[in-house]
Design a protein around this motif. Structure first.
Motif, PDB file in Angstrom:
ATOM      1  N   ARG A 150       1.047  -0.857   0.104  1.00  0.00           N
ATOM      2  CA  ARG A 150      -0.255  -0.274  -0.275  1.00  0.00           C
ATOM      3  C   ARG A 150       0.724   1.031   0.187  1.00  0.00           C
ATOM      4  NH1 ARG A 150      -4.163  -2.598  -1.985  1.00  0.00           N
ATOM      5  NH2 ARG A 150      -5.668  -1.310  -0.402  1.00  0.00           N
TER       6      ARG A 150
ATOM      7  N   ARG B 295     -16.259  -5.482   8.389  1.00  0.00           N
ATOM      8  CA  ARG B 295     -16.497  -5.505   6.507  1.00  0.00           C
ATOM      9  C   ARG B 295     -17.652  -4.213   6.297  1.00  0.00           C
ATOM     10  NH1 ARG B 295     -20.014  -6.746   2.517  1.00  0.00           N
ATOM     11  NH2 ARG B 295     -20.965  -8.030   3.449  1.00  0.00           N
TER      12      ARG B 295
ATOM     13  N   LEU C 182     -12.490  -2.039   6.599  1.00  0.00           N
ATOM     14  CA  LEU C 182     -11.398  -3.245   5.656  1.00  0.00           C
ATOM     15  C   LEU C 182     -11.308  -2.700   4.619  1.00  0.00           C
ATOM     16  CD1 LEU C 182     -13.535  -6.919   6.679  1.00  0.00           C
ATOM     17  CD2 LEU C 182     -11.523  -6.160   8.141  1.00  0.00           C
ATOM     18  N   ASP C 183     -11.867  -1.188   4.149  1.00  0.00           N
ATOM     19  CA  ASP C 183     -11.902  -0.740   2.688  1.00  0.00           C
ATOM     20  C   ASP C 183     -10.128  -0.304   2.303  1.00  0.00           C
ATOM     21  OD1 ASP C 183     -14.507  -1.571   3.054  1.00  0.00           O
ATOM     22  OD2 ASP C 183     -14.695   0.416   3.155  1.00  0.00           O
ATOM     23  N   GLN C 184      -9.848   0.175   3.433  1.00  0.00           N
ATOM     24  CA  GLN C 184      -8.554   0.697   3.541  1.00  0.00           C
ATOM     25  C   GLN C 184      -7.600   0.493   3.604  1.00  0.00           C
ATOM     26  OE1 GLN C 184      -8.725   4.932   2.676  1.00  0.00           O
ATOM     27  NE2 GLN C 184     -11.020   5.149   3.389  1.00  0.00           N
TER      28      GLN C 184
ATOM     29  N   TYR D 232     -12.890 -12.541   3.319  1.00  0.00           N
ATOM     30  CA  TYR D 232     -13.535 -11.612   3.756  1.00  0.00           C
ATOM     31  C   TYR D 232     -11.922 -11.016   3.034  1.00  0.00           C
ATOM     32  CZ  TYR D 232     -17.321 -11.570   6.670  1.00  0.00           C
ATOM     33  OH  TYR D 232     -18.662 -12.366   6.615  1.00  0.00           O
ATOM     34  N   PHE D 233     -10.613 -12.081   3.601  1.00  0.00           N
ATOM     35  CA  PHE D 233      -9.086 -10.860   3.655  1.00  0.00           C
ATOM     36  C   PHE D 233      -8.652 -10.988   2.251  1.00  0.00           C
ATOM     37  CE2 PHE D 233      -9.100 -11.723   7.893  1.00  0.00           C
ATOM     38  CZ  PHE D 233     -10.067 -10.170   8.256  1.00  0.00           C
TER      39      PHE D 233
ATOM     40  N   LEU E  76      -9.538  -8.655   0.030  1.00  0.00           N
ATOM     41  CA  LEU E  76      -9.326  -6.739  -0.546  1.00  0.00           C
ATOM     42  C   LEU E  76      -7.612  -6.108  -1.202  1.00  0.00           C
ATOM     43  CD1 LEU E  76      -9.095  -6.682   3.809  1.00  0.00           C
ATOM     44  CD2 LEU E  76     -11.068  -5.919   1.728  1.00  0.00           C
ATOM     45  N   ASN E  77      -7.067  -7.358  -2.116  1.00  0.00           N
ATOM     46  CA  ASN E  77      -6.312  -7.032  -2.881  1.00  0.00           C
ATOM     47  C   ASN E  77      -5.047  -6.558  -1.353  1.00  0.00           C
ATOM     48  OD1 ASN E  77      -4.705  -7.692  -4.732  1.00  0.00           O
ATOM     49  ND2 ASN E  77      -4.654  -5.749  -5.998  1.00  0.00           N
ATOM     50  N   VAL E  78      -5.007  -7.102  -0.034  1.00  0.00           N
ATOM     51  CA  VAL E  78      -3.479  -6.525   0.400  1.00  0.00           C
ATOM     52  C   VAL E  78      -2.879  -7.845   0.848  1.00  0.00           C
ATOM     53  CG1 VAL E  78      -4.931  -4.160   0.954  1.00  0.00           C
ATOM     54  CG2 VAL E  78      -5.249  -6.249   2.715  1.00  0.00           C
TER      55      VAL E  78
END
Length: 360
Positions: free
Chosen positions: A35, A276, A281-283, A314-315, A318-320
């Motif tokens: 990020r 969520r 969880l958005d950023q 859930y995770f 998020l692509n993190v």
């Protein structure tokens, strides 16, 4: 040890929005990009003075009561063995229902110790439940003026996040005084809270015992990558109970760490849905999952999702970077994790690196 601990929906938690760096280009083809930093720089966190041998620790009981004398004696002796002097809060032996005194008594002990210049830091005696009831009764202006070490885990998730959110003070998700102070936990606590190291939080490596491969304290990488951001989080049930309050942590650009104990999987799923739905969880910059101890389907629930499936649901979108298995939670050997401290996570290696000391 602190399975019964979350009943009241009030309270607060926090973290500064320090956002993330970028992955080297060589890694970009095989792992998601980490990020990137926000154009608006976050304010520098407020840091307490590091603890040292001979310091006085104020022992408070902000959650459950301690019903027998021996656990308190063991907690005091443990802190003394670490080199500290111990001062008991006026209500540390108190009891109001399951709580260690009334709400005003428990909050009052915390406020009094922050006001006392002879006390270097505060540590909770135990977890349990009740911290949400007092999170709006702390004197945050006083805490901001007189920053000190404050630590605990489990139900203390409310207070360590609330204090950071309201004051900017880095707090500590760490053993409570009544925890088992084994060699691993002591080493972690000393490195972060006493020696002021920019420590690397990494599970023990190569502990195979009689097995051909390591079976305990393994790391599982859900999505590889490197990310930077302030650490926020703690116990999932307690954290999710703060959603919608003015004290819920700022998760924008943060590394979220979570742990849980004695919850059915469907409840874990419901708590994550709360995070969520409230946008927490958005950023995120990344996610570190600690131990989810004794979190199973429950008797007869043969068709339930697995924890693997819940975490993936859930995770992964998020692509993190995300990894699971960190030494955080209701376990004997645990990290000392500074809430609000900028850190770098490597999900493939399963590591958290503090970018600067968490104390001065």
């Amino acid at each position: 040890m602190t399975a019964s601990r979350r009943h009241i929906l009030t309270g607060a938690a926090g973290a500064a929005a320090v956002l993330a760096g970028a992955l080297p280009s060589a890694q970009a083809q095989t792992t998601p990009p980490s990020r990137r930093a926000s154009p608006e720089a976050a304010p520098e966190p407020l840091r307490a003075r590091r603890l040292k041998p001979g310091d006085t620790i104020g022992l408070v009981s902000p959650a459950n009561a301690t019903y027998e004398r021996e656990p308190l004696e063991i907690a005091v002796e443990s802190l003394e063995a670490l080199g500290f002097k111990v001062r008991l809060g006026a209500n540390v032996r108190g009891r109001y229902g399951q709580f260690g005194g009334s709400d005003l008594q428990r909050a009052g002990d915390i406020n009094d110790f922050f006001a006392d210049d002879e006390v270097a830091g505060l540590l909770a005696l135990t977890g349990g439940s009740g911290c949400n009831r007092i999170v709006d009764k702390l004197n945050y202006e006083l805490i901001r003026r007189k920053p000190k070490f404050f630590g605990g885990f489990s139900d203390l998730t409310s207070l360590v996040n609330a204090i950071h959110k309201q004051t900017g003070l880095i707090t500590f998700h760490c053993p409570v005084a009544g925890s088992e102070w084994n060699e691993f936990s002591i080493q972690q606590f000393r490195a972060v809270a006493m020696d002021g190291q920019a420590a690397l939080l990494q599970n023990p490596q190569g502990e195979r015992g009689a097995h051909v491969v390591q079976r305990e304290d393994r790391i599982s990488t859900l999505r590889p990558g490197v990310a930077r951001g302030p650490l926020v989080g703690g116990n999932l049930a307690v954290l999710s109970s703060l959603a919608g309050s003015p004290y819920f942590p700022d998760t924008r650009g943060a590394i979220l760490f979570l742990e849980e104990v004695n919850e059915y999987i469907y409840r874990v799923d419901r708590m994550l849905s709360t995070l969520r739905l409230c946008g927490a969880l958005d950023q995120l910059a990344g996610v570190v999952l600690g131990k989810f101890t004794q979190c199973g389907p429950g008797d007869g629930n043969f068709g339930t999702l697995t924890l693997d499936e819940v975490f993936d649901d859930y995770f992964l979108p998020l692509n993190v970077p995300v990894y699971r298995g960190a030494m955080i939670g209701h376990i004997k050997r645990k990290f000392t994790v500074p809430v609000g401290q900028p850190a770098e996570m490597d999900a493939r290696a399963g590591t958290l690196k503090l970018l600067t000391p968490a104390v001065v």
